[in-house]
Design an enzyme around this catalytic site. Structure first.
Site, PDB file in Angstrom:
ATOM      1  N   SER A  70       0.801  -1.227   0.000  1.00  0.00           N
ATOM      2  CA  SER A  70       0.000   0.000   0.000  1.00  0.00           C
ATOM      3  C   SER A  70       0.832   1.275   0.000  1.00  0.00           C
ATOM      4  CB  SER A  70      -0.940   0.019   1.215  1.00  0.00           C
ATOM      5  OG  SER A  70      -0.207  -0.180   2.416  1.00  0.00           O
ATOM      6  N   HIS A  83      -0.048   4.607   7.315  1.00  0.00           N
ATOM      7  CA  HIS A  83       0.568   5.246   6.150  1.00  0.00           C
ATOM      8  C   HIS A  83       0.910   6.706   6.396  1.00  0.00           C
ATOM      9  CE1 HIS A  83      -2.100   1.958   4.708  1.00  0.00           C
ATOM     10  NE2 HIS A  83      -0.986   1.636   4.053  1.00  0.00           N
ATOM     11  N   ASP A 132      -3.198   7.804   8.329  1.00  0.00           N
ATOM     12  CA  ASP A 132      -4.088   6.844   8.991  1.00  0.00           C
ATOM     13  C   ASP A 132      -3.272   6.063  10.021  1.00  0.00           C
ATOM     14  OD1 ASP A 132      -2.610   5.059   7.478  1.00  0.00           O
ATOM     15  OD2 ASP A 132      -4.240   4.506   6.125  1.00  0.00           O
TER      16      ASP A 132
END
Length: 377
Positions: free
Chosen positions: A50, A344, A341
């Site tokens: 991600s 990240h 978040d």
């Protein structure tokens, strides 16, 4: 006088052009004097998780690891795109520094074919790992092995057809960026039952060996320039509070990252004999982020501990506590936060990582050379 039918057709054409503009994200690259400025490499092929995913998981029906909704993309030019941050990720920023004409398209987008693959493709998938069984919490991911197969079986033939040459003749002028490994610790090793555990050193040795084989696979297909992103400081992210319930301490998480990064850096020296004529760069994002966390104000940050967005309660996300709540609140000073978040970094941190990767001459940050130097080889 314009008829209703003509007006409708014009509207449809405009919408199609606008859709193309949004999907391509292309820009005319200019030098400081306003003249056309030549890009440093032909393009980038991106693999990993991600931290470098540009939206592949948008197309996975059963995954829980998605970022195609607000507040993700709140600062991105075209809103939520599947990037796991508020704005641009490291790949976007490196692409700008390399003067690539377009943002790198996602493999899973059905429109990523033909001329759109010429400047590279992003294969990364949020929640995936080096190991095939990493990502079970998210239910559906594209493992690193599958990402490489997608490159070999789908994109590479398309690229050869577009350029009219075989892969070994064309891939030497592309960067191959690999950013994987963190999920293999956070969402695999440290979530295993005690009776399933191997030692951290043994797990890391297996992980780095697996990655070395995956890099050799890309090398055998024609890749010659590699950028290897380190694992970030796993024990310093906001989601750790959800993971520490007897499953792994901050120290253990960071130790896993340190061991892996040491092995990753060692791969570069080994590659000199195992992968002749290749050049690899190790980007130590672990150190770059740790330096910010230790002294955030020196880089203009104010909060290095909390997520900027309202995070989904961990019990609703398989115990991970990572993702933003859909439509949830966000902090007003996103530039001042280290994390967007539970896992990240914000775009502001991504800028720091990309800038160091491209320009730093400190071998503790980039080894043995920086990305700009690599691109010019």
């Amino acid at each position: 006088m314009m008829t209703k039918k003509t007006a409708t057709c014009l509207i449809l054409v405009c919408l199609q052009l606008w859709g193309c503009f949004i999907s391509c994200h292309c820009r005319k690259v200019k030098g400081k004097d306003g003249s056309s400025d030549q890009q440093l490499v032909k393009g980038m092929f991106v693999f990993g998780s991600s931290l470098v995913d540009n939206g592949n998981n948008n197309y996975l029906q059963n995954t829980t690891a998605k970022a195609d909704f607000l507040p993700y993309g709140i600062d991105f030019p075209h809103g939520p795109s599947g990037r796991f941050t508020n704005g641009k990720n490291v790949i976007d920023l490196l692409g700008e520094m390399l003067r690539l004409p377009c943002l790198i398209p996602t493999f899973s987008d059905p429109s990523t074919k033909g001329a759109k693959v010429v400047h590279g493709v992003n294969f990364a998938s949020g929640a995936s790992g080096i190991l095939d069984d990493t990502g079970f919490l998210a239910r559906q991911v594209i493992s690193l092995n599958q990402q490489i197969r997608n490159f070999e079986e789908v994109t590479l033939p398309e690229l050869e057809n577009q350029l009219g040459r075989k892969s070994r003749e064309i891939l030497a002028n592309y960067l191959f960026v690999v950013g994987a490994g963190g999920n293999d610790y956070s969402f695999n090793y440290f979530l295993r039952r005690p009776d399933q555990h191997v030692s951290l050193h043994a797990f890391t040795a297996n992980l780095t060996h697996s990655l070395s084989q995956q890099l050799k696979k890309l090398y055998n297909l024609g890749a010659r320039k590699f950028v290897l992103m380190s694992v970030n400081p796993l024990g310093c992210v906001p989601m750790v509070d959800a993971l520490r319930n007897g499953r792994g301490s901050v120290k253990a998480l960071n130790m896993g990252a340190i061991l892996f990064n040491h092995g990753l850096k060692s791969l570069i020296d080994v590659a000199k004999s195992d992968m002749p004529a290749s050049n690899l760069v190790f980007v130590n994002s672990y150190k770059i982020i740790r330096d910010i966390i230790k002294n955030p104000t020196s880089k203009g940050f104010k909060d290095a501990n909390n997520a900027c967005c309202e995070v989904v309660p961990s019990i609703q996300l398989g115990g991970s506590g990572v993702l933003c709540k859909k439509g949830g609140k966000t902090c007003s000073d996103r530039r001042g936060h280290v994390f967007f978040d539970g896992l990240h970094p914000t775009e502001a941190v991504n800028v720091e990582i990309a800038t160091k990767a491209f320009t730093s001459y400190l071998q503790s940050e980039v080894y043995p050379i920086n990305v700009n130097q690599l691109a010019k080889l």
